[in-house]
Design a protein around this motif. Structure first.
Motif, PDB file in Angstrom:
ATOM      1  N   GLU A  67      17.795  11.570  45.023  1.00 32.52           N
ATOM      2  CA  GLU A  67      18.736  10.915  44.113  1.00 32.52           C
ATOM      3  C   GLU A  67      18.099  10.664  42.750  1.00 32.52           C
ATOM      4  O   GLU A  67      18.722  10.881  41.700  1.00 32.52           O
ATOM      5  CB  GLU A  67      19.210   9.589  44.706  1.00 32.52           C
ATOM      6  N   GLN A  68      16.846  10.212  42.745  1.00 30.41           N
ATOM      7  CA  GLN A  68      16.135   9.980  41.484  1.00 30.41           C
ATOM      8  C   GLN A  68      15.935  11.287  40.717  1.00 30.41           C
ATOM      9  O   GLN A  68      16.034  11.320  39.491  1.00 30.41           O
ATOM     10  CB  GLN A  68      14.776   9.323  41.764  1.00 30.41           C
ATOM     11  N   ALA A  69      15.653  12.358  41.437  1.00 30.95           N
ATOM     12  CA  ALA A  69      15.476  13.657  40.799  1.00 30.95           C
ATOM     13  C   ALA A  69      16.783  14.112  40.157  1.00 30.95           C
ATOM     14  O   ALA A  69      16.800  14.613  39.019  1.00 30.95           O
ATOM     15  CB  ALA A  69      15.012  14.687  41.827  1.00 30.95           C
ATOM     16  N   SER A  70      17.878  13.935  40.882  1.00 30.12           N
ATOM     17  CA  SER A  70      19.179  14.323  40.361  1.00 30.12           C
ATOM     18  C   SER A  70      19.555  13.510  39.125  1.00 30.12           C
ATOM     19  O   SER A  70      20.068  14.050  38.138  1.00 30.12           O
ATOM     20  CB  SER A  70      20.251  14.133  41.445  1.00 30.12           C
ATOM     21  N   GLU A  71      19.277  12.210  39.162  1.00 28.03           N
ATOM     22  CA  GLU A  71      19.581  11.352  38.021  1.00 28.03           C
ATOM     23  C   GLU A  71      18.764  11.744  36.793  1.00 28.03           C
ATOM     24  O   GLU A  71      19.272  11.754  35.669  1.00 28.03           O
ATOM     25  CB  GLU A  71      19.311   9.897  38.383  1.00 28.03           C
ATOM     26  N   ALA A  72      17.483  12.082  37.020  1.00 26.18           N
ATOM     27  CA  ALA A  72      16.615  12.490  35.912  1.00 26.18           C
ATOM     28  C   ALA A  72      17.131  13.780  35.277  1.00 26.18           C
ATOM     29  O   ALA A  72      17.183  13.905  34.050  1.00 26.18           O
ATOM     30  CB  ALA A  72      15.182  12.682  36.402  1.00 26.18           C
ATOM     31  N   ARG A  73      17.521  14.725  36.107  1.00 25.18           N
ATOM     32  CA  ARG A  73      18.025  15.998  35.592  1.00 25.18           C
ATOM     33  C   ARG A  73      19.309  15.813  34.800  1.00 25.18           C
ATOM     34  O   ARG A  73      19.528  16.474  33.781  1.00 25.18           O
ATOM     35  CB  ARG A  73      18.248  16.953  36.773  1.00 25.18           C
ATOM     36  N   GLU A  74      20.149  14.903  35.257  1.00 26.79           N
ATOM     37  CA  GLU A  74      21.420  14.644  34.577  1.00 26.79           C
ATOM     38  C   GLU A  74      21.228  13.954  33.230  1.00 26.79           C
ATOM     39  O   GLU A  74      22.132  13.977  32.389  1.00 26.79           O
ATOM     40  CB  GLU A  74      22.326  13.800  35.468  1.00 26.79           C
ATOM     41  N   ARG A  75      20.053  13.346  33.029  1.00 24.37           N
ATOM     42  CA  ARG A  75      19.787  12.669  31.750  1.00 24.37           C
ATOM     43  C   ARG A  75      19.441  13.656  30.634  1.00 24.37           C
ATOM     44  O   ARG A  75      19.367  13.273  29.474  1.00 24.37           O
ATOM     45  CB  ARG A  75      18.644  11.664  31.912  1.00 24.37           C
ATOM     46  N   VAL A  76      19.183  14.905  30.988  1.00 25.04           N
ATOM     47  CA  VAL A  76      18.784  15.905  29.992  1.00 25.04           C
ATOM     48  C   VAL A  76      19.996  16.719  29.547  1.00 25.04           C
ATOM     49  O   VAL A  76      20.683  17.329  30.371  1.00 25.04           O
ATOM     50  CB  VAL A  76      17.711  16.853  30.559  1.00 25.04           C
ATOM     51  N   THR A  77      20.246  16.717  28.248  1.00 25.15           N
ATOM     52  CA  THR A  77      21.348  17.472  27.667  1.00 25.15           C
ATOM     53  C   THR A  77      20.800  18.431  26.616  1.00 25.15           C
ATOM     54  O   THR A  77      20.024  18.022  25.743  1.00 25.15           O
ATOM     55  CB  THR A  77      22.376  16.537  27.002  1.00 25.15           C
ATOM     56  N   VAL A  78      21.187  19.669  26.702  1.00 21.03           N
ATOM     57  CA  VAL A  78      20.749  20.662  25.717  1.00 21.03           C
ATOM     58  C   VAL A  78      21.639  20.574  24.489  1.00 21.03           C
ATOM     59  O   VAL A  78      22.862  20.573  24.593  1.00 21.03           O
ATOM     60  CB  VAL A  78      20.814  22.084  26.306  1.00 21.03           C
ATOM     61  N   VAL A  79      21.010  20.485  23.321  1.00 22.47           N
ATOM     62  CA  VAL A  79      21.748  20.409  22.069  1.00 22.47           C
ATOM     63  C   VAL A  79      22.236  21.799  21.694  1.00 22.47           C
ATOM     64  O   VAL A  79      21.465  22.768  21.734  1.00 22.47           O
ATOM     65  CB  VAL A  79      20.864  19.843  20.939  1.00 22.47           C
ATOM     66  N   ASP A  80      23.494  21.898  21.333  1.00 19.86           N
ATOM     67  CA  ASP A  80      24.080  23.170  20.943  1.00 19.86           C
ATOM     68  C   ASP A  80      23.313  23.795  19.789  1.00 19.86           C
ATOM     69  O   ASP A  80      22.934  23.115  18.842  1.00 19.86           O
ATOM     70  CB  ASP A  80      25.545  22.946  20.525  1.00 19.86           C
ATOM     71  N   GLN A  81      23.078  25.104  19.864  1.00 17.06           N
ATOM     72  CA  GLN A  81      22.311  25.802  18.840  1.00 17.06           C
ATOM     73  C   GLN A  81      22.908  25.632  17.445  1.00 17.06           C
ATOM     74  O   GLN A  81      22.187  25.538  16.457  1.00 17.06           O
ATOM     75  CB  GLN A  81      22.236  27.297  19.184  1.00 17.06           C
ATOM     76  N   GLU A  82      24.218  25.581  17.357  1.00 19.01           N
ATOM     77  CA  GLU A  82      24.867  25.474  16.055  1.00 19.01           C
ATOM     78  C   GLU A  82      24.693  24.086  15.436  1.00 19.01           C
ATOM     79  O   GLU A  82      24.675  23.931  14.218  1.00 19.01           O
ATOM     80  CB  GLU A  82      26.357  25.799  16.184  1.00 19.01           C
ATOM     81  N   LYS A  83      24.552  23.072  16.286  1.00 23.75           N
ATOM     82  CA  LYS A  83      24.399  21.700  15.785  1.00 23.75           C
ATOM     83  C   LYS A  83      22.953  21.385  15.424  1.00 23.75           C
ATOM     84  O   LYS A  83      22.687  20.632  14.499  1.00 23.75           O
ATOM     85  CB  LYS A  83      24.906  20.706  16.829  1.00 23.75           C
ATOM     86  N   ALA A  84      22.027  21.954  16.191  1.00 25.27           N
ATOM     87  CA  ALA A  84      20.593  21.768  15.939  1.00 25.27           C
ATOM     88  C   ALA A  84      20.248  20.300  15.708  1.00 25.27           C
ATOM     89  O   ALA A  84      20.626  19.430  16.489  1.00 25.27           O
ATOM     90  CB  ALA A  84      20.154  22.633  14.764  1.00 25.27           C
TER      91      ALA A  84
END
Length: 256
Positions: A67-84
């Motif tokens: 559960e902790q691993a899943s929560e940690a992974r969900e905290r990471v969001t990739v920023v769209d290349q166009e927005k930079a």
């Protein structure tokens, strides 16, 4: 929700080994949402795969729960290349983890200071370049005191060892002559690559051998001190583009 450290969200620029490490620790241990950006889509994908692998390893060893691993992974969001960088306008702190190149870091900090709110903390993952030189890129002409402001900002975020702003700071100033000597031992034929690294790992309990590390040239240029002068072998490898894991070949070969 803000945690004890006061950060609600952070941005990380660069999804290489160090950037991914910062992202991993921030998301898992500091429990902070992370916006991750890299101009290379392939690097982003590679970094996230590594994070999944590290989380699975920690779960398998009982260090964290699934559960902790899943929560940690969900905290990471990739920023769209166009927005930079513009996509990070609402973060509390941005950490750059790009290549160890002064002009690149200065250019990045100059852009960050122009695009982000003045309350955003700018941080660098540099291991050998002067923090003052990097920070100077954010100061409009006629202004100064970047070092003091940096100290005030850092005090709000972490409680770690501190160092004067000198090339290599503490750890690398001590480590680099040691690594250079190891390279010279290899160059002179004192021992093989494997035996040199094995000696330090088995005899001194180092997690990795000295021939798996190196940023010698930056320290030599920054200080002019002969003890940091890179060995001839290291200079030849740099000239050949053999940068270690980054290029796939160094003293070892690294499958891409």
């Amino acid at each position: 929700m803000a945690l004890a450290h006061g950060l609600r969200t952070i941005g990380v620029l660069g999804a290489g080994q160090m950037g991914l490490g910062i992202t991993y620790v921030s998301a898992l241990h500091a429990r902070v949402p992370v916006l991750l950006y890299d101009r290379s889509t392939a690097q982003i994908q590679s970094g996230l795969k590594l994070m999944d692998k590290l989380l699975a390893k920690d779960v398998a060893k009982g260090r964290i729960t699934a559960e902790q691993a899943s929560e940690a992974r969900e905290r990471v969001t990739v920023v769209d290349q166009e927005k930079a960088i513009q996509g990070m306008r609402d973060v509390d702190m941005v950490v750059e983890a790009v290549s160890e190149n002064l002009s690149l870091k200065q250019s990045l900090f100059r852009t960050l200071s122009a695009e982000l709110p003045p309350t955003t903390i700018l941080a660098s993952n540099t291991s050998s370049i002067s923090i003052t030189k990097i920070a100077a890129a954010t100061i409009p002409e006629g202004h100064s005191a970047a070092d003091e402001q940096g100290r005030k900002s850092a005090a709000r975020v972490v409680e770690v060892t501190t160092s004067q702003d000198v090339p290599g700071f503490v750890s690398n100033a001590l480590l680099m002559p040691f690594i250079n000597e190891a390279i010279m031992c290899l160059e002179k034929g004192v021992a093989t690559r494997d035996d040199i690294d094995k000696t330090l790992k088995l005899g001194m309990n180092h997690p990795m051998g000295p021939l798996q590390l190196a940023i010698q040239q930056t320290l030599y240029v920054g200080t002019g001190d002969s003890k940091y002068r890179p060995s001839i072998l290291l200079e030849r490898m740099v000239d050949a583009g053999w940068y270690g894991k980054k290029s796939g070949k160094g003293f070892y070969e690294y499958p891409q």
